[in-house]
Design a protein around this motif. Structure first.
Motif, PDB file in Angstrom:
ATOM      1  N   ARG A   1      18.728 -15.977 -35.058  1.00 22.99           N
ATOM      2  CA  ARG A   1      19.408 -15.093 -36.016  1.00 22.99           C
ATOM      3  C   ARG A   1      20.483 -15.856 -36.784  1.00 22.99           C
ATOM      4  O   ARG A   1      20.693 -15.632 -37.961  1.00 22.99           O
ATOM      5  CB  ARG A   1      20.026 -13.893 -35.290  1.00 22.99           C
ATOM      6  CG  ARG A   1      18.984 -12.864 -34.902  1.00 22.99           C
ATOM      7  CD  ARG A   1      19.637 -11.513 -34.710  1.00 22.99           C
ATOM      8  NE  ARG A   1      20.406 -11.481 -33.481  1.00 22.99           N
ATOM      9  CZ  ARG A   1      19.990 -10.913 -32.355  1.00 22.99           C
ATOM     10  NH1 ARG A   1      18.809 -10.336 -32.307  1.00 22.99           N
ATOM     11  NH2 ARG A   1      20.737 -10.914 -31.284  1.00 22.99           N
TER      12      ARG A   1
ATOM     13  N   TRP B   1      35.089  -1.996 -24.031  1.00 27.24           N
ATOM     14  CA  TRP B   1      35.974  -1.253 -24.944  1.00 27.24           C
ATOM     15  C   TRP B   1      36.711  -0.141 -24.210  1.00 27.24           C
ATOM     16  O   TRP B   1      37.880   0.101 -24.467  1.00 27.24           O
ATOM     17  CB  TRP B   1      35.176  -0.679 -26.120  1.00 27.24           C
ATOM     18  CG  TRP B   1      35.009  -1.658 -27.240  1.00 27.24           C
ATOM     19  CD1 TRP B   1      36.004  -2.278 -27.938  1.00 27.24           C
ATOM     20  CD2 TRP B   1      33.780  -2.138 -27.801  1.00 27.24           C
ATOM     21  NE1 TRP B   1      35.469  -3.118 -28.903  1.00 27.24           N
ATOM     22  CE2 TRP B   1      34.106  -3.046 -28.845  1.00 27.24           C
ATOM     23  CE3 TRP B   1      32.431  -1.904 -27.541  1.00 27.24           C
ATOM     24  CZ2 TRP B   1      33.144  -3.702 -29.615  1.00 27.24           C
ATOM     25  CZ3 TRP B   1      31.483  -2.552 -28.303  1.00 27.24           C
ATOM     26  CH2 TRP B   1      31.836  -3.436 -29.324  1.00 27.24           C
TER      27      TRP B   1
ATOM     28  N   ILE C   1      39.599  -7.617 -29.014  1.00 21.88           N
ATOM     29  CA  ILE C   1      39.479  -8.603 -27.927  1.00 21.88           C
ATOM     30  C   ILE C   1      38.619  -8.074 -26.764  1.00 21.88           C
ATOM     31  O   ILE C   1      38.429  -8.774 -25.756  1.00 21.88           O
ATOM     32  CB  ILE C   1      40.875  -9.108 -27.473  1.00 21.88           C
ATOM     33  CG1 ILE C   1      40.795 -10.564 -26.972  1.00 21.88           C
ATOM     34  CG2 ILE C   1      41.536  -8.190 -26.464  1.00 21.88           C
ATOM     35  CD1 ILE C   1      40.332 -11.551 -28.000  1.00 21.88           C
TER      36      ILE C   1
ATOM     37  N   PRO D   1      34.811 -15.695 -26.008  1.00 24.94           N
ATOM     38  CA  PRO D   1      34.392 -15.440 -27.393  1.00 24.94           C
ATOM     39  C   PRO D   1      35.011 -16.409 -28.411  1.00 24.94           C
ATOM     40  O   PRO D   1      34.359 -16.775 -29.393  1.00 24.94           O
ATOM     41  CB  PRO D   1      34.837 -14.002 -27.665  1.00 24.94           C
ATOM     42  CG  PRO D   1      35.784 -13.645 -26.586  1.00 24.94           C
ATOM     43  CD  PRO D   1      35.449 -14.511 -25.416  1.00 24.94           C
TER      44      PRO D   1
ATOM     45  N   ALA E   1      35.692  -8.233 -26.819  1.00 22.12           N
ATOM     46  CA  ALA E   1      34.636  -9.253 -26.691  1.00 22.12           C
ATOM     47  C   ALA E   1      34.911 -10.119 -25.455  1.00 22.12           C
ATOM     48  O   ALA E   1      33.975 -10.550 -24.769  1.00 22.12           O
ATOM     49  CB  ALA E   1      34.588 -10.104 -27.956  1.00 22.12           C
TER      50      ALA E   1
ATOM     51  N   HIS F   1      19.098 -19.816 -31.112  1.00 23.51           N
ATOM     52  CA  HIS F   1      19.919 -18.891 -31.921  1.00 23.51           C
ATOM     53  C   HIS F   1      19.229 -18.637 -33.267  1.00 23.51           C
ATOM     54  O   HIS F   1      19.780 -18.998 -34.323  1.00 23.51           O
ATOM     55  CB  HIS F   1      21.330 -19.459 -32.141  1.00 23.51           C
ATOM     56  CG  HIS F   1      22.178 -19.396 -30.917  1.00 23.51           C
ATOM     57  ND1 HIS F   1      22.062 -20.280 -29.881  1.00 23.51           N
ATOM     58  CD2 HIS F   1      23.129 -18.509 -30.546  1.00 23.51           C
ATOM     59  CE1 HIS F   1      22.925 -19.964 -28.934  1.00 23.51           C
ATOM     60  NE2 HIS F   1      23.573 -18.893 -29.303  1.00 23.51           N
TER      61      HIS F   1
ATOM     62  N   LEU G   1      25.523  -5.619 -38.012  1.00 24.21           N
ATOM     63  CA  LEU G   1      24.854  -4.395 -37.562  1.00 24.21           C
ATOM     64  C   LEU G   1      23.817  -3.931 -38.581  1.00 24.21           C
ATOM     65  O   LEU G   1      22.720  -3.496 -38.219  1.00 24.21           O
ATOM     66  CB  LEU G   1      25.876  -3.270 -37.363  1.00 24.21           C
ATOM     67  CG  LEU G   1      26.653  -3.264 -36.050  1.00 24.21           C
ATOM     68  CD1 LEU G   1      27.686  -2.149 -36.079  1.00 24.21           C
ATOM     69  CD2 LEU G   1      25.722  -3.058 -34.873  1.00 24.21           C
TER      70      LEU G   1
HETATM   71  C1  HEM Z   1      35.456  -4.653 -33.217  1.00 22.53           C
HETATM   72  C2  HEM Z   1      35.132  -5.697 -32.480  1.00 22.53           C
HETATM   73  C3  HEM Z   1      33.795  -6.407 -32.627  1.00 22.53           C
HETATM   74  C4  HEM Z   1      32.587  -5.913 -33.054  1.00 22.53           C
HETATM   75  C5  HEM Z   1      32.246  -4.500 -33.470  1.00 22.53           C
HETATM   76  C6  HEM Z   1      31.650  -7.011 -33.004  1.00 22.53           C
HETATM   77  C7  HEM Z   1      30.315  -6.918 -33.398  1.00 22.53           C
HETATM   78  C8  HEM Z   1      29.404  -7.930 -33.253  1.00 22.53           C
HETATM   79  C9  HEM Z   1      28.008  -7.849 -33.600  1.00 22.53           C
HETATM   80  C10 HEM Z   1      27.308  -6.628 -34.167  1.00 22.53           C
HETATM   81  C11 HEM Z   1      27.438  -9.045 -33.307  1.00 22.53           C
HETATM   82  C12 HEM Z   1      25.955  -9.446 -33.484  1.00 22.53           C
HETATM   83  C13 HEM Z   1      25.261  -9.218 -32.177  1.00 22.53           C
HETATM   84  C14 HEM Z   1      23.792  -9.547 -32.270  1.00 22.53           C
HETATM   85  O1  HEM Z   1      23.416 -10.520 -32.929  1.00 22.53           O
HETATM   86  O2  HEM Z   1      23.059  -8.817 -31.616  1.00 22.53           O
HETATM   87  C15 HEM Z   1      28.479  -9.905 -32.774  1.00 22.53           C
HETATM   88  C16 HEM Z   1      28.301 -11.208 -32.351  1.00 22.53           C
HETATM   89  C17 HEM Z   1      29.327 -12.079 -32.033  1.00 22.53           C
HETATM   90  N1  HEM Z   1      30.675 -11.776 -31.945  1.00 22.53           N
HETATM   91 FE1  HEM Z   1      31.469  -9.962 -32.288  1.00 22.53          FE
HETATM   92  N2  HEM Z   1      32.304  -8.136 -32.555  1.00 22.53           N
HETATM   93  C18 HEM Z   1      33.618  -7.807 -32.316  1.00 22.53           C
HETATM   94  C19 HEM Z   1      34.628  -8.643 -31.872  1.00 22.53           C
HETATM   95  C20 HEM Z   1      34.495 -10.010 -31.685  1.00 22.53           C
HETATM   96  C21 HEM Z   1      35.583 -10.939 -31.358  1.00 22.53           C
HETATM   97  C22 HEM Z   1      37.056 -10.556 -31.200  1.00 22.53           C
HETATM   98  C23 HEM Z   1      35.029 -12.175 -31.257  1.00 22.53           C
HETATM   99  C24 HEM Z   1      35.703 -13.510 -30.958  1.00 22.53           C
HETATM  100  C25 HEM Z   1      36.922 -13.671 -30.504  1.00 22.53           C
HETATM  101  C26 HEM Z   1      33.624 -12.037 -31.505  1.00 22.53           C
HETATM  102  C27 HEM Z   1      32.717 -13.073 -31.474  1.00 22.53           C
HETATM  103  C28 HEM Z   1      31.358 -12.923 -31.632  1.00 22.53           C
HETATM  104  C29 HEM Z   1      30.424 -14.020 -31.482  1.00 22.53           C
HETATM  105  C30 HEM Z   1      30.787 -15.459 -31.114  1.00 22.53           C
HETATM  106  C31 HEM Z   1      29.145 -13.478 -31.729  1.00 22.53           C
HETATM  107  C32 HEM Z   1      27.801 -14.199 -31.673  1.00 22.53           C
HETATM  108  C33 HEM Z   1      27.134 -13.829 -30.376  1.00 22.53           C
HETATM  109  C34 HEM Z   1      25.701 -14.325 -30.289  1.00 22.53           C
HETATM  110  O3  HEM Z   1      25.213 -15.016 -31.173  1.00 22.53           O
HETATM  111  O4  HEM Z   1      25.077 -14.006 -29.273  1.00 22.53           O
HETATM  112  N3  HEM Z   1      33.330 -10.722 -31.763  1.00 22.53           N
HETATM  113  N4  HEM Z   1      29.659  -9.211 -32.757  1.00 22.53           N
END
Ligand code: HEM
Length: 215
Positions: free
Chosen positions: A44, A189, A157, A22, A159, A42, A104
């Motif tokens: 979105r 999780w 983390i 991530p 992710a 990508h 979200l």
């Molecule tokens: C409470 C923890 C987290 C929640 C609730 C969360 C939530 C989300 C959501 C809702 C999306 C959009 C998904 C979509 O487009 O369908 C997303 C994408 C993403 N998140 Fe998180 N995230 C969390 C933690 C993290 C962490 C710790 C990292 C990096 C170290 C991270 C990196 C990313 C990345 C790079 C994307 C883009 C993924 C894509 O475009 O396919 N996230 N996250």
């Protein structure tokens, strides 16, 4: 090398390794958003770069600084650095959770309802754990500070754990899509919170012994 110095290196290194996917993806999103060179697969991100970039900045800092905060020797030798880096880490975690909620709200149907509900719950939990950890640190309740930080870090983390559990799914079942792969993502999780609670409980008897020796 004694056990203490081994875990001093192994724990932060392992946590850094857990976040590598991530964190790497976050770095890519920041680069694409800054240069405007967003890949066609990508859509979105091209549509709403701001919440994605905010989430990626939060994720990058959270994934890089978190492991350093868990290195005991660093905390003891450079407490000032631990406090400064901790403030950035907490800011990054809050940004991560708020931008997660933003994503979200923008894309409520981008996954099945169990995963979207889990994301909502975990963002809210992260928004709760980090301020509780800060409050405990300000009140010099270091044990409680440690416990809430472990929980908050485990939630964020996940992710990384999700990337690990999804890999066998991709290998044996195919492209991750639909309810089953979303349940696999949710398990990230569950695994992290179970490990966090074990770590907190394992430290409890050691704490009690130390308190008895001191008192
Ligand atoms: C409470 C923890 C987290 C929640 C609730 C969360 C939530 C989300 C959501 C809702 C999306 C959009 C998904 C979509 O487009 O369908 C997303 C994408 C993403 N998140 Fe998180 N995230 C969390 C933690 C993290 C962490 C710790 C990292 C990096 C170290 C991270 C990196 C990313 C990345 C790079 C994307 C883009 C993924 C894509 O475009 O396919 N996230 N996250």
């Amino acid at each position: 090398m004694n056990r203490r110095s081994w875990t001093d290196i192994a724990v932060p290194a392992g946590l850094l390794g857990l976040g590598v996917i991530p964190v790497g993806f976050s770095a890519a999103i920041i680069t694409w958003s800054v240069t405007g060179a967003i890949p066609a697969d990508h859509p979105r991100l091209a549509e709403t770069p701001l919440p994605f970039a905010a989430h990626a900045i939060g994720g990058l800092l959270f994934g890089l600084l978190g492991p350093v905060q868990f290195a005991p020797r660093m905390r003891e030798r450079w407490p000032g650095f631990h406090r400064a880096s901790g403030r950035v880490f907490v800011g990054a975690g809050l940004l991560l959770a708020i931008s997660g909620l933003w994503l979200l709200a923008l894309y409520p149907a981008s996954a099945t309802w169990p995963l979207q509900s889990g994301r909502l719950l975990m963002s809210a939990a992260l928004l709760g754990c980090l301020p509780l950890a800060v409050r405990a640190a300000c009140g010099r309740d270091i044990q409680s500070h440690r416990d809430w930080m472990i929980r908050g870090y485990a939630i964020g983390i996940a992710a990384g754990t999700q990337a690990l559990v999804l890999f066998p799914y991709f290998l044996f079942i195919g492209e991750p899509k639909g309810l089953w792969s979303d349940l696999v993502l949710l398990s990230g999780w569950v695994i992290n919170l179970a490990v966090a609670e074990c770590a907190i409980r394992r430290a409890a008897p050691r704490r009690a012994t130390a308190l008895m020796a001191a008192g």
